[in-house]
Design a protein around this motif. Structure first.
Motif, PDB file in Angstrom:
ATOM      1  N   MET A   1       0.839  -1.198   0.000  1.00 24.93           N
ATOM      2  CA  MET A   1       0.000   0.000   0.000  1.00 24.93           C
ATOM      3  C   MET A   1       0.876   1.250   0.000  1.00 24.93           C
ATOM      4  O   MET A   1       1.874   1.309   0.708  1.00 24.93           O
ATOM      5  N   LEU A   2       0.441   2.235  -0.772  1.00 28.58           N
ATOM      6  CA  LEU A   2       1.217   3.458  -0.899  1.00 28.58           C
ATOM      7  C   LEU A   2       1.063   4.317   0.349  1.00 28.58           C
ATOM      8  O   LEU A   2      -0.039   4.579   0.806  1.00 28.58           O
ATOM      9  N   LYS A   3       2.195   4.733   0.920  1.00 26.55           N
ATOM     10  CA  LYS A   3       2.170   5.607   2.079  1.00 26.55           C
ATOM     11  C   LYS A   3       2.257   7.048   1.618  1.00 26.55           C
ATOM     12  O   LYS A   3       3.053   7.401   0.749  1.00 26.55           O
ATOM     13  N   LEU A   4       1.433   7.896   2.253  1.00 23.69           N
ATOM     14  CA  LEU A   4       1.375   9.296   1.852  1.00 23.69           C
ATOM     15  C   LEU A   4       2.735   9.971   1.978  1.00 23.69           C
ATOM     16  O   LEU A   4       3.099  10.808   1.156  1.00 23.69           O
ATOM     17  N   LYS A   5       3.501   9.589   2.981  1.00 22.17           N
ATOM     18  CA  LYS A   5       4.804  10.200   3.206  1.00 22.17           C
ATOM     19  C   LYS A   5       5.794   9.894   2.089  1.00 22.17           C
ATOM     20  O   LYS A   5       6.776  10.597   1.912  1.00 22.17           O
ATOM     21  N   SER A   6       5.534   8.800   1.351  1.00 18.90           N
ATOM     22  CA  SER A   6       6.451   8.404   0.282  1.00 18.90           C
ATOM     23  C   SER A   6       6.201   9.160  -1.012  1.00 18.90           C
ATOM     24  O   SER A   6       6.960   9.036  -1.957  1.00 18.90           O
ATOM     25  N   ILE A   7       5.132   9.939  -1.056  1.00 15.72           N
ATOM     26  CA  ILE A   7       4.788  10.686  -2.257  1.00 15.72           C
ATOM     27  C   ILE A   7       5.406  12.081  -2.180  1.00 15.72           C
ATOM     28  O   ILE A   7       5.173  12.814  -1.223  1.00 15.72           O
ATOM     29  N   PRO A   8       6.202  12.468  -3.171  1.00 16.22           N
ATOM     30  CA  PRO A   8       6.753  13.836  -3.183  1.00 16.22           C
ATOM     31  C   PRO A   8       5.633  14.873  -3.132  1.00 16.22           C
ATOM     32  O   PRO A   8       4.585  14.704  -3.766  1.00 16.22           O
ATOM     33  N   LYS A   9       5.846  15.941  -2.387  1.00 16.90           N
ATOM     34  CA  LYS A   9       4.812  16.960  -2.221  1.00 16.90           C
ATOM     35  C   LYS A   9       4.353  17.545  -3.551  1.00 16.90           C
ATOM     36  O   LYS A   9       3.174  17.841  -3.754  1.00 16.90           O
ATOM     37  N   ILE A  10       5.294  17.700  -4.474  1.00 16.44           N
ATOM     38  CA  ILE A  10       4.929  18.298  -5.758  1.00 16.44           C
ATOM     39  C   ILE A  10       3.924  17.436  -6.509  1.00 16.44           C
ATOM     40  O   ILE A  10       3.039  17.949  -7.203  1.00 16.44           O
ATOM     41  N   HIS A  11       4.001  16.112  -6.335  1.00 20.06           N
ATOM     42  CA  HIS A  11       3.031  15.221  -6.982  1.00 20.06           C
ATOM     43  C   HIS A  11       1.652  15.412  -6.369  1.00 20.06           C
ATOM     44  O   HIS A  11       0.636  15.384  -7.075  1.00 20.06           O
ATOM     45  N   LEU A  12       1.599  15.584  -5.045  1.00 18.31           N
ATOM     46  CA  LEU A  12       0.323  15.843  -4.379  1.00 18.31           C
ATOM     47  C   LEU A  12      -0.251  17.186  -4.803  1.00 18.31           C
ATOM     48  O   LEU A  12      -1.465  17.325  -5.013  1.00 18.31           O
ATOM     49  N   TYR A  13       0.612  18.190  -4.945  1.00 16.53           N
ATOM     50  CA  TYR A  13       0.165  19.505  -5.393  1.00 16.53           C
ATOM     51  C   TYR A  13      -0.418  19.440  -6.801  1.00 16.53           C
ATOM     52  O   TYR A  13      -1.442  20.068  -7.097  1.00 16.53           O
ATOM     53  N   LEU A  14       0.261  18.689  -7.669  1.00 23.08           N
ATOM     54  CA  LEU A  14      -0.228  18.536  -9.042  1.00 23.08           C
ATOM     55  C   LEU A  14      -1.603  17.873  -9.062  1.00 23.08           C
ATOM     56  O   LEU A  14      -2.498  18.292  -9.808  1.00 23.08           O
ATOM     57  N   LEU A  15      -1.773  16.851  -8.220  1.00 18.20           N
ATOM     58  CA  LEU A  15      -3.064  16.160  -8.155  1.00 18.20           C
ATOM     59  C   LEU A  15      -4.148  17.085  -7.611  1.00 18.20           C
ATOM     60  O   LEU A  15      -5.280  17.086  -8.104  1.00 18.20           O
ATOM     61  N   LEU A  16      -3.793  17.891  -6.616  1.00 14.02           N
ATOM     62  CA  LEU A  16      -4.755  18.839  -6.046  1.00 14.02           C
ATOM     63  C   LEU A  16      -5.154  19.892  -7.068  1.00 14.02           C
ATOM     64  O   LEU A  16      -6.346  20.225  -7.205  1.00 14.02           O
ATOM     65  N   ILE A  17      -4.169  20.425  -7.785  1.00 16.87           N
ATOM     66  CA  ILE A  17      -4.454  21.421  -8.823  1.00 16.87           C
ATOM     67  C   ILE A  17      -5.383  20.834  -9.883  1.00 16.87           C
ATOM     68  O   ILE A  17      -6.341  21.476 -10.328  1.00 16.87           O
ATOM     69  N   LEU A  18      -5.093  19.594 -10.280  1.00 14.39           N
ATOM     70  CA  LEU A  18      -5.908  18.927 -11.290  1.00 14.39           C
ATOM     71  C   LEU A  18      -7.342  18.736 -10.796  1.00 14.39           C
ATOM     72  O   LEU A  18      -8.306  18.950 -11.543  1.00 14.39           O
ATOM     73  N   LEU A  19      -7.499  18.359  -9.519  1.00 12.16           N
ATOM     74  CA  LEU A  19      -8.825  18.166  -8.950  1.00 12.16           C
ATOM     75  C   LEU A  19      -9.606  19.474  -8.918  1.00 12.16           C
ATOM     76  O   LEU A  19     -10.793  19.512  -9.280  1.00 12.16           O
ATOM     77  N   ILE A  20      -8.941  20.548  -8.508  1.00  8.44           N
ATOM     78  CA  ILE A  20      -9.593  21.860  -8.463  1.00  8.44           C
ATOM     79  C   ILE A  20     -10.027  22.295  -9.861  1.00  8.44           C
ATOM     80  O   ILE A  20     -11.148  22.773 -10.070  1.00  8.44           O
ATOM     81  N   MET A  21      -9.139  22.108 -10.839  1.00  2.13           N
ATOM     82  CA  MET A  21      -9.462  22.481 -12.218  1.00  2.13           C
ATOM     83  C   MET A  21     -10.588  21.625 -12.777  1.00  2.13           C
ATOM     84  O   MET A  21     -11.427  22.114 -13.550  1.00  2.13           O
ATOM     85  N   PHE A  22     -10.627  20.359 -12.398  1.00  3.37           N
ATOM     86  CA  PHE A  22     -11.684  19.461 -12.867  1.00  3.37           C
ATOM     87  C   PHE A  22     -13.044  19.943 -12.359  1.00  3.37           C
ATOM     88  O   PHE A  22     -14.025  20.001 -13.117  1.00  3.37           O
ATOM     89  N   ILE A  23     -13.111  20.280 -11.065  1.00  3.00           N
ATOM     90  CA  ILE A  23     -14.361  20.761 -10.476  1.00  3.00           C
ATOM     91  C   ILE A  23     -14.783  22.073 -11.131  1.00  3.00           C
ATOM     92  O   ILE A  23     -15.950  22.267 -11.487  1.00  3.00           O
ATOM     93  N   TRP A  24     -13.812  22.993 -11.301  1.00  3.17           N
ATOM     94  CA  TRP A  24     -14.124  24.264 -11.971  1.00  3.17           C
ATOM     95  C   TRP A  24     -14.628  24.031 -13.384  1.00  3.17           C
ATOM     96  O   TRP A  24     -15.575  24.685 -13.843  1.00  3.17           O
TER      97      TRP A  24
END
Length: 211
Positions: free
Chosen positions: A1-24
């Motif tokens: 299972m993927l641990k959140l700590k193992s994910i680079p922050k920039i990848h999480l930011y990219l996913l968040l940006i994509l989610l926000i843009m998708f909703i918009w």
């Protein structure tokens, strides 16, 4: 299972940006049915990337390019590719006769696609022949672009609303231009980003112990 700590922050930011843009993008979209057809590649692409993140994590450079490409698609889906305001301004100011946002989208799509394909080829096939790699990358970009144009035309005919979805804007050569612009984007990406990409590949090979 993927641990959140193992994910680079920039990848999480990219996913968040994509989610926000998708909703918009979906809120008050110009035509909801056309929006859905336009953003299907983003939906399936995101699912594939998340599903394979543990087993085949791409370089941050490629994730950034894919996120940029997805955002451009979401903007096009929201307004309609022929109605994006900034490019309407260009159309009116420079008297171009058409909204060129779709051309811009294919340019970035070709660039992002080329670097993604390049990474997969170099990491999975371990190609050492750079000329062969370039030929394969450009050939696959053209193949994907042509396949998308064929699928776009088929869906438009079956679902209706062909003009709104395909977005010819009166240009009978629109499909040819789309593929050509994607090729230009791919060439531009290979020329401008290959050196940076090689450094990113070297780094990820060290961390994943790939050959």
């Amino acid at each position: 299972m993927l641990k959140l700590k193992s994910i680079p922050k920039i990848h999480l930011y990219l996913l968040l940006i994509l989610l926000i843009m998708f909703i918009w993008s979906v809120i008050k979209a110009d035509q909801l049915g056309i929006w859905f057809l336009e953003v299907i590649p983003v939906i399936f692409g995101t699912i594939i990337i998340i599903y394979t993140y543990n087993t085949f994590r791409l370089t941050t450079l490629v994730y950034i390019l894919l996120c940029l490409d997805a955002i451009i698609i979401l903007i096009g889906g929201h307004f309609g590719y022929g109605k994006v305001p900034l490019f309407n301004w260009f159309k009116d100011y420079f008297h171009t006769g058409r909204n060129f946002y779709d051309r811009f989208a294919h340019l970035i799509g070709g660039l992002a696609g080329a670097m993604t394909i390049r990474e997969i080829l170099l990491r999975k096939l371990d190609l050492n022949n750079m000329k062969l790699t370039i030929i394969l990358v450009l050939g696959l970009v053209l193949g994907v672009s042509a396949s998308y144009e064929l699928a776009e035309g088929f869906v438009a005919l079956v679902a209706g609303g062909a003009e709104a979805f395909v977005g010819l804007q009166g240009d009978i050569w629109d499909t040819h231009w789309d593929m050509f612009i994607a090729l230009i984007g791919a060439i531009s990406g290979l020329l401008s980003l290959s050196a940076i990409h090689n450094k990113s590949l070297a780094l990820i090979r060290q961390t994943t112990k790939e050959p």
